[in-house]
Design an enzyme around this catalytic site. Structure first.
Site, PDB file in Angstrom:
ATOM      1  N   ASP A  32     -40.405  33.716  66.206  1.00  0.00           N
ATOM      2  CA  ASP A  32     -39.786  35.045  66.106  1.00  0.00           C
ATOM      3  C   ASP A  32     -40.681  35.963  65.284  1.00  0.00           C
ATOM      4  O   ASP A  32     -40.219  36.689  64.403  1.00  0.00           O
ATOM      5  CB  ASP A  32     -38.391  34.945  65.477  1.00  0.00           C
ATOM      6  CG  ASP A  32     -37.608  36.258  65.568  1.00  0.00           C
ATOM      7  OD1 ASP A  32     -37.953  37.088  66.440  1.00  0.00           O
ATOM      8  OD2 ASP A  32     -36.678  36.451  64.773  1.00  0.00           O
ATOM      9  N   SER A  83     -31.796  40.911  87.146  1.00  0.00           N
ATOM     10  CA  SER A  83     -31.651  40.859  88.598  1.00  0.00           C
ATOM     11  C   SER A  83     -32.208  39.544  89.116  1.00  0.00           C
ATOM     12  O   SER A  83     -32.532  38.641  88.342  1.00  0.00           O
ATOM     13  CB  SER A  83     -32.380  42.042  89.239  1.00  0.00           C
ATOM     14  OG  SER A  83     -33.787  41.903  89.076  1.00  0.00           O
ATOM     15  N   ILE A 105     -27.409  40.740  55.344  1.00  0.00           N
ATOM     16  CA  ILE A 105     -28.204  40.509  54.141  1.00  0.00           C
ATOM     17  C   ILE A 105     -27.633  41.350  53.004  1.00  0.00           C
ATOM     18  O   ILE A 105     -27.536  42.574  53.112  1.00  0.00           O
ATOM     19  CB  ILE A 105     -29.684  40.885  54.351  1.00  0.00           C
ATOM     20  CG1 ILE A 105     -30.225  40.298  55.660  1.00  0.00           C
ATOM     21  CG2 ILE A 105     -30.518  40.444  53.154  1.00  0.00           C
ATOM     22  CD1 ILE A 105     -30.262  38.805  55.701  1.00  0.00           C
TER      23      ILE A 105
END
Length: 548
Positions: free
Chosen positions: A466, A136, A361
């Site tokens: 990450d 938003s 993988i």
């Protein structure tokens, strides 16, 4: 309230920013009235005081319309948006709700605006336990229910996507709300302009993208092409962090909510991603995407029927009311635990041993060695030029960083071969379990060694970008994997954000063990000489988060 009634009726007031909404809904989920009026400023940008004045005027009009549909004497409960939002707007909304509650002598409940979006989405679609992308003007979050809370798994690190689009539109002298005009111009764009693409785990950053898009417009690039490139880049980032969260949580549903959910290109991207991941995708109809009173009324009913009560003294607005501050008292099915097997979860194709957000993988042999092949597959939601750029860059980067961390004495898979053209890396197979599974089984003693590994990595000037419990394999030693987002950096803040990404990933699925796991990781991390500076920076970064 007459608790003997079969069907309770609640009126909800929404006014967190520039939209005034009134909705009436029954405890059976029937929407009896729902209307929203948006404040359009005479000049660009929303002034909080003017938005509040808009609420004061329009709530009276909307209330009259609503009560023409549902008589006042039928209202059993009054609900309003407690936060997050603009202070002046929230105060007018709360005052309106209090006045009505007192005048009809009915109970009042203040609710979280963000969770209102999620619950009205679940009510009006077939979603049961979705991973939710909430986008938003003031919010950009990836949310998932676990452990009696809606956890923020990923979010913007600076500005919200709606604000990004609106600011760009204002810079180009387009009317408010700007996202509508960006979408319109983007349809006529035919040239992709490279812009910053910043994803950090399941978080993203949009401020650099916005600045670059403004500069491209100022340099006389066609507005259609800049809008096209801005939309493709930002929405690809949003879809990617959603896909990353999906791979980490293994949810089987994705739901899109919030005002930006009305954008057809974003819906298309998420739909394609969900098809590729073999999960269900939901988006509410348009009237329930943007801010509306029905969602506030519905959440009020859910909370009230499950024991939530509020005194007037407790109805002071909370402008920084985060989704994960709310204790969820209306979801009782604890089978929503990922590992119970009583609720759907994302399925991995049988020919693969793993499927992440980026790659497939598979297991095999390379010469006489056990190996895995990691293939960064094409993403149908991204345009070809952007997709090719990202997959190539990350394939090369991952191979380089895996080699680099091994040189630093950190355990990581050995690289056997790289196929840059097909975006494949063949690397050594590590016998062990991913840290996420070990923690879920109650094995946490190794967590200190995770912290030591991260500290050694940061001490070598490497940031992973990450860090999740899915990106460590626990063998005799912890092996760190998946460096597609890695970079070299000596900035304390980059290292702090690295740990924040890990912290949120732990909270998202290991909430019941969070303190034990996190404290052990930090104990290990303190072997890094600059650990205290990084930990102090974590507090600063978390405090300044504006978009909630």
């Amino acid at each position: 309230m007459d608790n003997s009634k079969d069907d309770l009726i609640c009126i909800g007031f929404e006014g967190t920013a520039e939209k005034s909404g009134v909705g009436i809904i029954t405890s059976k989920g029937e929407v009896l009235f729902n209307k929203t009026i948006i404040y359009t400023p005479p000049v660009q940008g929303i002034h909080p005081r003017e938005a509040a004045d808009h609420h004061a005027e329009t709530f009276v009009k909307l209330l009259k319309e609503a009560l023409n549909e549902v008589p006042l004497e039928k209202i059993d409960l009054v609900s309003f948006s407690l936060g997050p939002g603009l202070g002046p707007s929230l105060r007018v909304t709360a005052t309106t709700a209090r006045a009505l509650s007192l005048s009809i002598n009915k109970p009042i409940i203040g609710v979280n605006h963000c969770i209102g979006h999620v619950e009205i989405g679940k009510l009006t679609t077939d979603a049961v336990d979705p991973l939710t992308l909430y986008v938003s003007g003031g919010n950009t979050q990836v949310l998932a229910y676990t452990g009696k809370k809606y956890r923020v798994i990923g979010e913007t690190l600076d500005i919200a996507i709606g604000n990004c689009l609106d600011q760009f539109a204002r810079h180009c002298n387009l009317p408010h709300p700007g996202g509508v005009y960006v979408e319109k111009f983007a349809k006529d764009g035919n040239k992709f302009i490279k812009l910053p693409y910043t994803v950090k785990g399941m978080d993203l950053s949009l401020s650099g993208l916005l600045t670059s898009a403004m500069k491209k417009y100022d340099s006389k690039e066609r507005i259609e092409d800049v809008c096209y490139s801005l939309q493709e880049t930002s929405f690809s980032m949003l879809t990617e962090i959603t896909e990353r969260a999906l791979a980490h949580t293994n949810k089987a549903e994705v739901m899109l909510v919030g005002g930006v959910a009305a954008n057809n290109r974003l819906k298309e991207m998420l739909k394609v991603m969900c098809e590729e991941q073999n999960v269900d995708f939901y988006v509410p109809e348009k009237q329930f995407c943007g801010d509306n009173g029905a969602m506030i009324a519905w959440l009020g009913i859910l909370q009230y029927l499950n024991g939530k009560r509020m005194d007037l003294k407790d109805t002071k607005p909370i402008s920084n009311y985060r989704s994960d501050m709310v204790e969820v008292n209306w979801i009782h099915d604890e089978s929503k635990n990922l590992n119970d097997g009583n609720i759907k979860s994302r399925k991995i194709p049988k020919h693969l041993i793993g499927k992440g957000a980026e790659a497939d993988i598979s297991k095999g042999r390379y010469l006489e060695f056990e190996s895995i092949t990691k293939e960064r597959v094409k993403k149908g939601y991204r345009i070809l030029k952007l997709d090719e750029l990202i997959r190539t860059r990350r394939t090369v980067k991952e191979a380089r960083f895996l080699a680099a961390v091994k040189e630093c004495g950190i355990h990581a898979p050995s690289i056997y071969d790289i196929d840059k053209e097909n975006k494949k890396i063949i690397m050594g197979y590590i016998h062990g379990k991913i840290a996420k599974d070990e923690i879920e089984e109650g094995n946490i003693e190794f967590c200190k060694s995770l912290g030591e590994t991260i500290g050694k990595m940061h001490g070598s000037g490497i940031v992973h970008n990450d860090l999740t419990t899915s990106n460590f394999i626990i063998s005799k030693n912890p092996y760190i994997i998946d460096f597609g987002l890695g970079k070299y950096s000596d900035l304390i803040e980059d290292k702090a954000i690295d740990l924040i990404v890990l912290k949120k990933s732990i909270m998202s699925i290991h909430y019941d063990k969070f303190d034990l796991v996190w404290n052990k990781i930090i104990d290990g991390y303190k072997t890094y000489e600059l650990a205290e500076s990084v930990l102090e920076c974590i507090k600063e970064v978390e405090k300044r988060a504006r978009y909630l």
